[in-house]
Design a protein around this motif. Structure first.
Motif, short mmCIF file in Angstrom:
data_model
loop_
_atom_site.label_atom_id
_atom_site.label_comp_id
_atom_site.label_asym_id
_atom_site.label_seq_id
_atom_site.Cartn_x
_atom_site.Cartn_y
_atom_site.Cartn_z
N GLN A 61 -1.03 42.86 7.63
CA GLN A 61 -1.33 42.71 6.20
C GLN A 61 -2.55 43.56 5.80
OE1 GLN A 61 -1.58 38.35 6.45
NE2 GLN A 61 0.12 38.23 4.99
N TYR A 98 -6.21 37.51 6.80
CA TYR A 98 -5.01 38.36 6.70
C TYR A 98 -4.67 38.84 8.10
CZ TYR A 98 -6.69 38.59 1.90
OH TYR A 98 -7.15 38.26 0.66
N GLY A 105 -5.65 47.95 -1.78
CA GLY A 105 -6.33 46.66 -1.96
C GLY A 105 -7.70 46.64 -1.30
N LYS A 106 -8.52 47.57 -1.74
CA LYS A 106 -9.80 47.80 -1.08
C LYS A 106 -10.68 46.55 -1.05
CE LYS A 106 -13.60 51.09 -1.15
NZ LYS A 106 -14.26 52.19 -1.84
N ARG A 149 -1.33 46.97 5.35
CA ARG A 149 -0.55 47.07 4.10
C ARG A 149 -1.48 47.15 2.88
NH1 ARG A 149 3.33 49.51 2.69
NH2 ARG A 149 5.00 48.66 1.42
N TYR A 150 -2.54 46.32 2.89
CA TYR A 150 -3.50 46.38 1.79
C TYR A 150 -4.18 47.74 1.72
CZ TYR A 150 -3.38 41.56 0.15
OH TYR A 150 -2.99 40.39 -0.41
N SER A 188 -12.70 40.62 3.52
CA SER A 188 -11.95 39.69 4.37
C SER A 188 -12.75 39.30 5.61
CB SER A 188 -10.63 40.32 4.81
OG SER A 188 -10.88 41.33 5.76
N LYS A 196 -9.95 43.40 -1.32
CA LYS A 196 -9.41 42.33 -0.47
C LYS A 196 -9.79 42.56 0.99
CE LYS A 196 -6.06 39.38 -2.21
NZ LYS A 196 -5.66 39.74 -3.58
N VAL A 197 -9.55 43.76 1.50
CA VAL A 197 -9.81 43.99 2.93
C VAL A 197 -11.31 44.05 3.23
CG1 VAL A 197 -7.65 45.01 3.68
CG2 VAL A 197 -9.38 46.47 2.66
#
Lengths: 295, 148
Positions: B11, B7, B20-21, B14-15, B27, B23-24
């Motif tokens: 992005q 990302y 969007g815990k 934004r998460y 990552s 996801k980051v």
């Protein structure tokens, strides 16, 4: 003027030539330095990436020791400079967190940081008018004909609120001015403050290979025959990743520490020993321009 | 370094804003951020993106069983265990620790030989005199981690 000298771990190992050339140059210029007694690692990228407390406390121990020793701290390593400066900034602006940290240090070391000293990078000190005049007056071998690009990288210039010693951190000039003072040709280029990948050289070598290749290509495209740095990570990455052992290919250009070039120009002792540590041998280039005596 | 990120930094931010815990934190982006701080200095909204990245790395190390990258965290661990032990980084020992942990023995073997030839690596560690102070700093740092 006397400084407390903080070498940092790299300068005691992979970047020994940066340590030796810094000391030789300051001796020759007549600026007195005394090594910080019992200094510890600044924590580098690893501390600030994984533990906020360590990132402030490790450099702070050095600042407290330096305050006891009495003079401003002089740092050649861009990464150490950045983290010591960060800790100093945190203590001046960090509010309750920094007060608590100071209490902790009182408990651990029996002393607090009062903020009575400054953290200076060697480039900033060399670029002082008086020091530059002194270097000018000591020139024995002006570096005529040597075309180099000044490479500042990240940690000397960013974040500019905390660490910058330049009027315009996007277009730093102090290394440029020094190079010109030495009589070398400072070549304009596009990648002055781009990143080399720093400590990823060990954990993610293929990423560093990409970044260093871009930097070397940009330097060559601009017409430079060598790169000048003031950071052991930048120098090591650019030097090793051009070498075939580090995955490099094709033509390669030497990567100097600014202190090495000053040392050669003012005839400081030990220059041939410093250059032996480089993977990309800078001697042929210097000889072709008559800047090193044939041995 | 964005070429190696799953990302982009904007992005990631934004998460974070949208919650969007997972996801980051899982990552790769947060680990391959080189901390060059270019984004921080150029952000038109004055967001300290690199500080956010550091915070995410710290939280991910504490909370996640599997991380978006294993090599970078293993490096940081080897590096800091060297600092904890000696107060300074013992490069040869730190490198050996990293190689053992990640089983990347063959990578950069040739480079290692060049370093030894040039004596760029020291065989013996340097140790801080008041190592007790360093240990206490590490203990306090661990306690802070636990108290969160």
């Amino acid at each position: 003027m006397k400084y407390t000298y903080y070498p940092g771990c790299s300068l005691h190992s992979t970047a020994e030539e940066y340590n030796a050339s810094s000391q030789a140059v300051f001796r020759k210029i007549g600026i007195e330095m005394e090594e910080l007694k019992d200094w510890n690692c600044c924590g580098a990228t690893s501390a600030h990436s994984t533990n906020d407390y360590l990132a402030h406390a490790l450099p702070l121990r050095n600042l407290i020791l330096a305050e006891k020793q009495g003079n401003d701290v002089l740092v050649p390593c861009a990464a150490c400079y950045n983290l010591l400066k960060y800790a100093d900034y945190h203590m001046r602006t960090g509010g309750k967190d920094s007060e608590q940290l100071n209490e902790d240090m009182q408990e651990i070391m029996g002393a607090k940081y009062r903020g009575s000293i400054q953290v200076r990078h060697v480039v900033d000190v060399f670029a002082e008018e008086k020091v530059r005049e002194k270097i000018s007056s000591l020139l024995q071998k002006p570096l005529t004909g040597l075309k180099v690009v000044p490479y500042y990288g990240c940690l000397l210039t960013r974040p500019f609120k905390v660490v910058a010693f330049e009027k315009n951190p996007e277009q730093p000039v102090k290394l440029d001015q020094l190079i010109e003072t030495l009589g070398a040709e400072c070549v304009r280029w596009s990648h002055k403050t781009e990143c080399c990948g720093g400590s990823f050289s060990i954990s993610q070598p293929e990423l560093v290979l990409k970044l260093t290749r871009k930097l070397v290509e940009a330097a060559q495209y601009a017409g430079a025959e060598a790169i000048v740095t003031a950071c052991p990570l930048c120098q090591t990455n650019l030097d090793t990743r051009q070498h075939t052992a580090g995955g490099g290919e094709g033509s390669s250009i030497p990567v100097f520490y600014i202190t090495e070039l000053i040392g050669i120009a003012i005839g400081a002792e030990g220059s041939t020993n410093w250059l032996k540590k480089h993977l990309i041998n800078p001697v042929p280039l210097l000889r072709s321009l008559n800047l090193l005596a044939a041995s | 370094m964005s070429f190696a990120m799953d990302y982009y930094p904007n992005q990631v931010i934004r998460y974070v804003q949208l919650g969007g815990k997972d996801k980051v934190l899982s990552s790769r982006s947060i680990w391959v951020c080189a901390c060059c701080k270019t984004c921080k200095d150029r952000c038109p909204n004055d967001i300290d993106i690199s500080a956010v990245m550091d915070a995410l790395k710290e939280i991910a190390s504490e909370e996640k069983a599997s991380l978006g990258d294993n090599l970078v965290p293993a490096f940081h661990e080897s590096f800091l265990s060297s600092v904890q032990k000696y107060g300074r980084v013992y490069e040869a020992g730190m490198l050996a620790g990293f190689k053992l942990k990640t089983r990347t023995y063959s990578q950069d073997m040739q480079l290692g030989m060049e370093f030894l030839k040039k004596r760029k690596l020291k065989f013996l560690p340097e140790k801080v005199g008041q190592i007790r102070e360093i240990r206490q700093i590490f203990e306090k740092a661990k306690a802070k981690e636990r108290s969160r």
